[in-house]
Design a protein around this motif. Structure first.
Motif, short mmCIF file in Angstrom:
data_model
loop_
_atom_site.label_atom_id
_atom_site.label_comp_id
_atom_site.label_asym_id
_atom_site.label_seq_id
_atom_site.Cartn_x
_atom_site.Cartn_y
_atom_site.Cartn_z
N ASN A 1 0.86 -1.18 0.00
CA ASN A 1 0.00 0.00 0.00
C ASN A 1 0.90 1.24 0.00
O ASN A 1 1.22 1.80 -1.04
N ARG A 2 1.36 1.67 1.15
CA ARG A 2 2.23 2.84 1.26
C ARG A 2 3.53 2.63 0.47
O ARG A 2 4.02 3.53 -0.21
N GLY A 3 4.11 1.45 0.58
CA GLY A 3 5.38 1.19 -0.10
C GLY A 3 5.25 1.31 -1.61
O GLY A 3 6.16 1.79 -2.30
N SER A 4 4.11 0.91 -2.13
CA SER A 4 3.89 1.02 -3.57
C SER A 4 3.80 2.50 -3.97
O SER A 4 4.37 2.91 -4.99
N ALA A 5 3.08 3.29 -3.16
CA ALA A 5 3.01 4.74 -3.44
C ALA A 5 4.41 5.35 -3.37
O ALA A 5 4.81 6.14 -4.23
N LEU A 6 5.18 4.96 -2.36
CA LEU A 6 6.54 5.49 -2.23
C LEU A 6 7.42 5.07 -3.41
O LEU A 6 8.27 5.85 -3.86
N ALA A 7 7.21 3.85 -3.90
CA ALA A 7 8.00 3.39 -5.06
C ALA A 7 7.76 4.34 -6.22
O ALA A 7 8.70 4.72 -6.94
N GLY A 8 6.52 4.78 -6.40
CA GLY A 8 6.21 5.75 -7.45
C GLY A 8 6.91 7.07 -7.19
O GLY A 8 7.46 7.69 -8.10
N THR A 9 6.91 7.51 -5.93
CA THR A 9 7.55 8.77 -5.57
C THR A 9 9.06 8.70 -5.82
O THR A 9 9.65 9.62 -6.40
N PHE A 10 9.69 7.62 -5.36
CA PHE A 10 11.14 7.49 -5.54
C PHE A 10 11.48 7.39 -7.04
O PHE A 10 12.39 8.06 -7.52
N ALA A 11 10.73 6.56 -7.75
CA ALA A 11 11.05 6.34 -9.17
C ALA A 11 10.90 7.62 -9.99
O ALA A 11 11.54 7.78 -11.03
N ALA A 12 10.07 8.54 -9.50
CA ALA A 12 9.86 9.80 -10.23
C ALA A 12 11.06 10.75 -10.09
O ALA A 12 11.17 11.71 -10.85
N LEU A 13 11.93 10.49 -9.13
CA LEU A 13 13.08 11.39 -8.94
C LEU A 13 14.22 10.96 -9.87
O LEU A 13 14.64 9.80 -9.87
N LYS A 14 14.70 11.92 -10.61
CA LYS A 14 15.73 11.65 -11.63
C LYS A 14 16.96 10.94 -11.08
O LYS A 14 17.56 10.11 -11.71
N GLN A 15 17.34 11.38 -9.86
CA GLN A 15 18.59 10.85 -9.28
C GLN A 15 18.45 9.42 -8.80
O GLN A 15 19.42 8.85 -8.34
N CYS A 16 17.25 8.86 -8.86
CA CYS A 16 16.99 7.61 -8.16
C CYS A 16 16.83 6.43 -9.12
O CYS A 16 16.24 6.58 -10.20
N GLN A 17 17.31 5.29 -8.72
CA GLN A 17 17.00 4.06 -9.44
C GLN A 17 16.64 2.98 -8.42
O GLN A 17 17.44 2.70 -7.53
N ILE A 18 15.47 2.43 -8.56
CA ILE A 18 15.06 1.34 -7.66
C ILE A 18 15.60 0.04 -8.24
O ILE A 18 15.24 -0.35 -9.34
N ASN A 19 16.48 -0.61 -7.49
CA ASN A 19 17.10 -1.84 -8.00
C ASN A 19 16.43 -3.11 -7.47
O ASN A 19 16.47 -4.13 -8.14
N TYR A 20 15.86 -3.04 -6.27
CA TYR A 20 15.29 -4.25 -5.68
C TYR A 20 13.95 -3.93 -5.02
O TYR A 20 13.78 -2.84 -4.45
N ILE A 21 13.06 -4.89 -5.08
CA ILE A 21 11.79 -4.74 -4.37
C ILE A 21 11.56 -6.03 -3.58
O ILE A 21 11.74 -7.14 -4.10
#
Ligand code: NAD
Length: 449
Positions: free
Chosen positions: A54-74
């Motif tokens: 729930n919250r983590g999925s919303a945060l994943a969207g927030t983090f992924a939207a930041l240019k400096q960020c790359q989500i490597n693992y979930i």
């Protein structure tokens, strides 16, 4: 001096250098400009997400939207939530993240700088402690811990491992909220002596659960983690664990943390002298253990006081908002509601200032109430890692705000009134309440600094 050249070591080393820049100004022979020019200062921050239903999925969207960020693992103990979030993030960034059901294996990976923890509350501090030990920085959802002892451990661990924790009370990074607090501190309503905070929602009953086989999509052992084992009951997972003391912390920590934190920030207080709580599970007859109606009182000597009113089963707004804080001062009143706006009133109740939020916030949205505003809080963590910018909600501050509400819950569960040490918030002369400072753990899962 940065000796090693791998990107992970760069991020680690930059935390040291950057901390030196903020604490002591600029290191000799090392200007802020030259720091910014270090090769790699623009490198991406690599992220592992933990708990993404729930919250983590919303945060994943927030983090992924930041240019400096790359989500490597979930990571998630629910294989369905995990697959959904991997799919979501793969559509938001160029490289698809990897699914790793057990976040402890992610901690062994080099290509992660920050762990984002949005699990149930009983896992917050234990998971953060493991991440810090592994050399990762942490974005930790509020409340930072299930109990005060774990909060103290987080502070010790941040010092020991020299890593950062940003707690997820995102309003600390919203521009107009920050401005409102600056206004308070510069005396817009004179000396401020009382803050009233509240949260109201019309949540539904959760019924009476029954023992059931663990669903095939859930790793229940890892979900329970540090919490002593309980048989699987079919109305706890997901989300309803919030209302059981074994895993959750009730509405007080779920939503009270946000507003009590603003109240404490505005009033410039730390530890209280007295804490009270009244309330109960009045509305429905079901398995829900924590109060659905609760009023916490926090006294800071005879300087000032904070109250929090929580209503989980009656969403009638107060002061026109489902959530908010009102500061009362000698010259007037300042109100912050759910969004990034604020209003100031004179003593004769005339509105003298109205700063409107540019973003609509729905405080009763349980996953992503503030949308893009949260990105500012994440960016502040990234700036802390890369440039040594002070965090808006570091663990020392997050701990105190969380503790205030935890003390309210401890009062609620024991004598209703606690006397506390204004130097450190510890409970005075109340053995039953002091027992709730910590918790017992499942053998073999005890957290450590
Ligand atoms: N800052 C905010 O505005 C805000 C908003 C909503 C929720 N939250 C916080 O976020 C946290 C999560 O809330 P939620 O509503 O998403 O809860 P939820 O129960 O819907 O989701 C929690 C997820 O964590 C997973 N999980 C449990 N143990 C795990 C483990 N060991 N490893 C990986 N995954 C694990 C669960 O399977 C589930 O998918 C809560 O602490 C809540 O207080 C904060």
């Amino acid at each position: 001096m940065i000796k090693k050249t791998s990107r992970r070591n760069f991020i680690k080393a930059s935390t040291f250098s950057a901390a030196a820049l903020t604490v002591g100004g600029v290191l000799p022979g090392f200007s802020a400009r030259s720091y910014r020019n270090i090769a790699g200062a623009n490198e991406r921050i690599l992220v592992g997400m933990v708990g993404v239903n729930n919250r983590g999925s919303a945060l994943a969207g927030t983090f992924a939207a930041l240019k400096q960020c790359q989500i490597n693992y979930i990571s998630d103990t629910d294989s369905r939530a995990l697959a959904r979030c991997v799919d979501k993030v793969a559509r938001l960034q160029s490289a698809a993240p990897r699914a790793q059901p057990d976040f402890r294996k992610v901690l062994e990976q080099q290509d992660v700088d920050v762990m984002v923890i949005a699990t149930p509350d009983h896992w917050h501090a234990p998971a953060a402690l493991l991440a810090l030990q592994a050399g990762k920085h942490v974005y930790l959802e509020k409340p930072c811990s299930h109990n005060p002892k774990e909060g103290e451990m987080l502070i010790a661990s941040v010092k020991k491992h020299k890593r950062l924790i940003q707690m997820g009370n995102q309003r600390r990074s919203w521009p107009n909220v920050m401005e409102a607090i600056r206004e308070l501190h510069s005396g817009i309503i004179g000396k401020t002596y009382f803050a009233r905070t509240w949260y109201a929602n019309s949540r539904k009953p959760i019924g009476t659960g029954k023992p059931a086989p663990v669903p095939e999509w859930l790793n229940y052992d890892l979900w329970q983690g540090p919490a002593p084992r309980k048989p699987y009951i079919d109305n706890r997972i997901h989300y309803n664990w919030h209302w059981f003391w074994h895993w959750g912390t009730g509405e007080a920590l779920n939503n009270g943390t946000h507003m009590v934190d603003l109240a404490r920030w505005g009033l410039q207080v730390d530890y209280p002298t007295k804490v009270t709580s009244t309330g109960g599970r009045y509305f429905f007859t079901d398995d829900w253990q924590t109060p659905d109606t609760q009023t916490i009182g926090l006294e800071f000597g005879n300087k000032c006081a904070i109250t929090w009113e929580g209503r989980s089963a009656n969403g009638r707004h107060s002061e026109g908002s489902s959530v908010g804080v009102v500061f009362f001062g000698e010259k007037g009143t300042l109100q912050i509601n759910s969004d990034d706006g604020y209003q100031v009133y004179s003593l004769d109740n005339k509105r003298v200032k109205d700063v409107k939020s540019k973003v609509t916030v729905n405080a009763t949205d349980t996953s992503n109430p503030a949308g893009i505003l949260d990105g500012l809080h994440v960016q502040n963590l990234f700036d802390g890692i890369k440039k040594g910018t002070a965090l808006n909600s570091d663990i020392e501050s997050g701990y105190i705000s969380t503790l205030l509400v935890q003390l309210g819950n401890i009062a609620q569960r024991t004598s209703g009134v606690l006397n506390t040490n204004p130097q450190n918030g510890h409970i005075l002369n109340n053995a039953a309440a002091e027992k709730l400072w910590g918790r017992t753990y499942e053998k073999g899962w005890e957290p450590a600094v």
